[in-house]
Design an enzyme around this catalytic site. Sequence first.
Site, PDB file in Angstrom:
ATOM      1  N   GLY A 122       0.791  -1.238   0.000  1.00  0.00           N
ATOM      2  CA  GLY A 122       0.000   0.000   0.000  1.00  0.00           C
ATOM      3  C   GLY A 122       0.816   1.277   0.000  1.00  0.00           C
ATOM      4  O   GLY A 122       0.337   2.315   0.471  1.00  0.00           O
TER       5      GLY A 122
ATOM      6  N   ASN B 179       1.519   3.040  -2.617  1.00  0.00           N
ATOM      7  CA  ASN B 179       0.807   3.967  -3.512  1.00  0.00           C
ATOM      8  C   ASN B 179      -0.428   4.539  -2.824  1.00  0.00           C
ATOM      9  O   ASN B 179      -0.744   5.710  -2.986  1.00  0.00           O
ATOM     10  CB  ASN B 179       0.423   3.279  -4.827  1.00  0.00           C
ATOM     11  CG  ASN B 179       1.585   3.259  -5.802  1.00  0.00           C
ATOM     12  OD1 ASN B 179       1.922   4.282  -6.396  1.00  0.00           O
ATOM     13  ND2 ASN B 179       2.231   2.101  -5.941  1.00  0.00           N
TER      14      ASN B 179
ATOM     15  N   ARG C  16     -15.684 -18.047  -8.432  1.00  0.00           N
ATOM     16  CA  ARG C  16     -15.150 -16.739  -8.815  1.00  0.00           C
ATOM     17  C   ARG C  16     -16.277 -15.712  -8.973  1.00  0.00           C
ATOM     18  O   ARG C  16     -16.129 -14.553  -8.615  1.00  0.00           O
ATOM     19  CB  ARG C  16     -14.362 -16.898 -10.136  1.00  0.00           C
ATOM     20  CG  ARG C  16     -13.386 -15.786 -10.417  1.00  0.00           C
ATOM     21  CD  ARG C  16     -12.183 -15.855  -9.494  1.00  0.00           C
ATOM     22  NE  ARG C  16     -11.271 -14.743  -9.700  1.00  0.00           N
ATOM     23  CZ  ARG C  16     -10.236 -14.474  -8.910  1.00  0.00           C
ATOM     24  NH1 ARG C  16      -9.985 -15.236  -7.859  1.00  0.00           N
ATOM     25  NH2 ARG C  16      -9.447 -13.458  -9.157  1.00  0.00           N
TER      26      ARG C  16
ATOM     27  N   ASN D  57      -5.464   2.565 -13.145  1.00  0.00           N
ATOM     28  CA  ASN D  57      -4.499   1.594 -12.638  1.00  0.00           C
ATOM     29  C   ASN D  57      -3.107   2.192 -12.741  1.00  0.00           C
ATOM     30  O   ASN D  57      -2.822   2.950 -13.664  1.00  0.00           O
ATOM     31  CB  ASN D  57      -4.580   0.327 -13.514  1.00  0.00           C
ATOM     32  CG  ASN D  57      -3.589  -0.747 -13.085  1.00  0.00           C
ATOM     33  OD1 ASN D  57      -3.457  -1.043 -11.894  1.00  0.00           O
ATOM     34  ND2 ASN D  57      -2.877  -1.323 -14.043  1.00  0.00           N
TER      35      ASN D  57
ATOM     36  N   HIS E  81       0.785   1.019 -13.243  1.00  0.00           N
ATOM     37  CA  HIS E  81       1.579  -0.141 -13.640  1.00  0.00           C
ATOM     38  C   HIS E  81       3.057   0.251 -13.638  1.00  0.00           C
ATOM     39  O   HIS E  81       3.412   1.313 -14.168  1.00  0.00           O
ATOM     40  CB  HIS E  81       1.152  -0.624 -15.035  1.00  0.00           C
ATOM     41  CG  HIS E  81       1.882  -1.866 -15.437  1.00  0.00           C
ATOM     42  ND1 HIS E  81       1.548  -3.113 -14.957  1.00  0.00           N
ATOM     43  CD2 HIS E  81       2.974  -2.033 -16.219  1.00  0.00           C
ATOM     44  CE1 HIS E  81       2.393  -4.010 -15.454  1.00  0.00           C
ATOM     45  NE2 HIS E  81       3.262  -3.383 -16.217  1.00  0.00           N
TER      46      HIS E  81
ATOM     47  N   GLU F 260     -11.352  -3.478 -20.963  1.00  0.00           N
ATOM     48  CA  GLU F 260     -11.468  -4.934 -20.866  1.00  0.00           C
ATOM     49  C   GLU F 260     -10.128  -5.649 -21.076  1.00  0.00           C
ATOM     50  O   GLU F 260      -9.942  -6.767 -20.640  1.00  0.00           O
ATOM     51  CB  GLU F 260     -12.500  -5.475 -21.867  1.00  0.00           C
ATOM     52  CG  GLU F 260     -13.939  -5.371 -21.382  1.00  0.00           C
ATOM     53  CD  GLU F 260     -14.643  -4.096 -21.818  1.00  0.00           C
ATOM     54  OE1 GLU F 260     -13.929  -3.129 -22.220  1.00  0.00           O
ATOM     55  OE2 GLU F 260     -15.886  -4.043 -21.746  1.00  0.00           O
ATOM     56  N   GLY F 261      -9.195  -5.004 -21.764  1.00  0.00           N
ATOM     57  CA  GLY F 261      -7.887  -5.631 -21.995  1.00  0.00           C
ATOM     58  C   GLY F 261      -7.004  -5.540 -20.761  1.00  0.00           C
ATOM     59  O   GLY F 261      -7.331  -4.853 -19.796  1.00  0.00           O
TER      60      GLY F 261
ATOM     61  N   ASP G 180      -3.946  -4.082 -19.104  1.00  0.00           N
ATOM     62  CA  ASP G 180      -3.012  -2.941 -19.245  1.00  0.00           C
ATOM     63  C   ASP G 180      -3.126  -2.287 -20.627  1.00  0.00           C
ATOM     64  O   ASP G 180      -2.122  -1.824 -21.182  1.00  0.00           O
ATOM     65  CB  ASP G 180      -1.549  -3.392 -19.009  1.00  0.00           C
ATOM     66  CG  ASP G 180      -1.329  -3.966 -17.619  1.00  0.00           C
ATOM     67  OD1 ASP G 180      -2.009  -3.512 -16.686  1.00  0.00           O
ATOM     68  OD2 ASP G 180      -0.495  -4.862 -17.472  1.00  0.00           O
TER      69      ASP G 180
HETATM   70  C1  GAR Z   1       3.305  -1.150  -7.398  1.00  0.00           C
HETATM   71  O1  GAR Z   1       4.616  -1.148  -7.902  1.00  0.00           O
HETATM   72  C2  GAR Z   1       2.304  -1.141  -8.528  1.00  0.00           C
HETATM   73  O2  GAR Z   1       2.717  -0.374  -9.631  1.00  0.00           O
HETATM   74  C3  GAR Z   1       2.250  -2.602  -8.894  1.00  0.00           C
HETATM   75  O3  GAR Z   1       2.251  -3.271  -7.650  1.00  0.00           O
HETATM   76  C4  GAR Z   1       3.000  -2.480  -6.705  1.00  0.00           C
HETATM   77  C5  GAR Z   1       2.183  -2.308  -5.462  1.00  0.00           C
HETATM   78  O4  GAR Z   1       2.915  -1.657  -4.448  1.00  0.00           O
HETATM   79  N1  GAR Z   1       1.096  -2.914  -9.699  1.00  0.00           N
HETATM   80  C6  GAR Z   1       1.104  -3.787 -10.703  1.00  0.00           C
HETATM   81  O5  GAR Z   1       2.065  -4.463 -10.977  1.00  0.00           O
HETATM   82  C7  GAR Z   1      -0.202  -3.886 -11.483  1.00  0.00           C
HETATM   83  N2  GAR Z   1      -0.034  -4.677 -12.667  1.00  0.00           N
HETATM   84  P1  GAR Z   1       2.209  -0.935  -3.229  1.00  0.00           P
HETATM   85  O6  GAR Z   1       1.214  -1.924  -2.618  1.00  0.00           O
HETATM   86  O7  GAR Z   1       3.318  -0.630  -2.259  1.00  0.00           O
HETATM   87  O8  GAR Z   1       1.533   0.301  -3.723  1.00  0.00           O
END
Ligand code: GAR
Length: 209
Positions: free
Chosen positions: A12, A14, A66, A108, A110, A148-149, A151
Amino acid sequence: MLRVVVCVSGGGTNLQAILDAVDDGRITNTQIVGVISNNPGVRALERARQHNVPGICISPKEYEKREAFHQALTETIDGLNPDLIVLAGFLVKIPEELVRKYSNRIVNIHPSLIPSFCGVGYYGLKVHEKALERGVKLTGATVHFVNEGMDEGPIIAQKSVAVEDDDTPEILQRRVMEQAEWILLPQAIDDIANGRIRVVDNKVKRTVE
Ligand code: GAR
């Protein structure tokens, strides 16, 4: 006020960057109304509670099917009545129905420069392992709307970060977070909250002020 739900899976950091930016005014016009984790007991839920934001766990392990997990996730999100859903390290594929319902209202982050090192199997530390394996000299992070894709949605913002010769995946991950993710994601939320961006023909345009 933009009502924002943040979805998380782990540390967490971010989420913390978002909460701090709301506190110190780098994100305005925004209220974080809930944090949803697919994993119990993660640091991200603790960060939410420390900020008096409701932290809710919806674990797929609690559901036999699911579809039932997807339904619980959708109902919980709907119940929070968000204007924007932020996937901040949420390592679960979002159900298509939810993507359609919240079209251009899910973002999102990435940890690469999309379209490099993204798609199925590219998440968290794995992204940085692949970047180091390939020997790229530049990597970075991308904030995008979710479609829907995997990334593939419209790109809101990207920032490049240098790869150093001695990097490990962990060192590179931290640099990408510090120099790109924790800056880009709060900025994107502030831009959305203040009507500075819009999606035209599947691309993000800045609104001229
Ligand atoms: C971050 O680096 C984020 O960009 C990545 O997971 C990490 C989470 O860190 N997300 C992905 O890879 C999505 N495809 P955090 O929990 O410390 O924020």
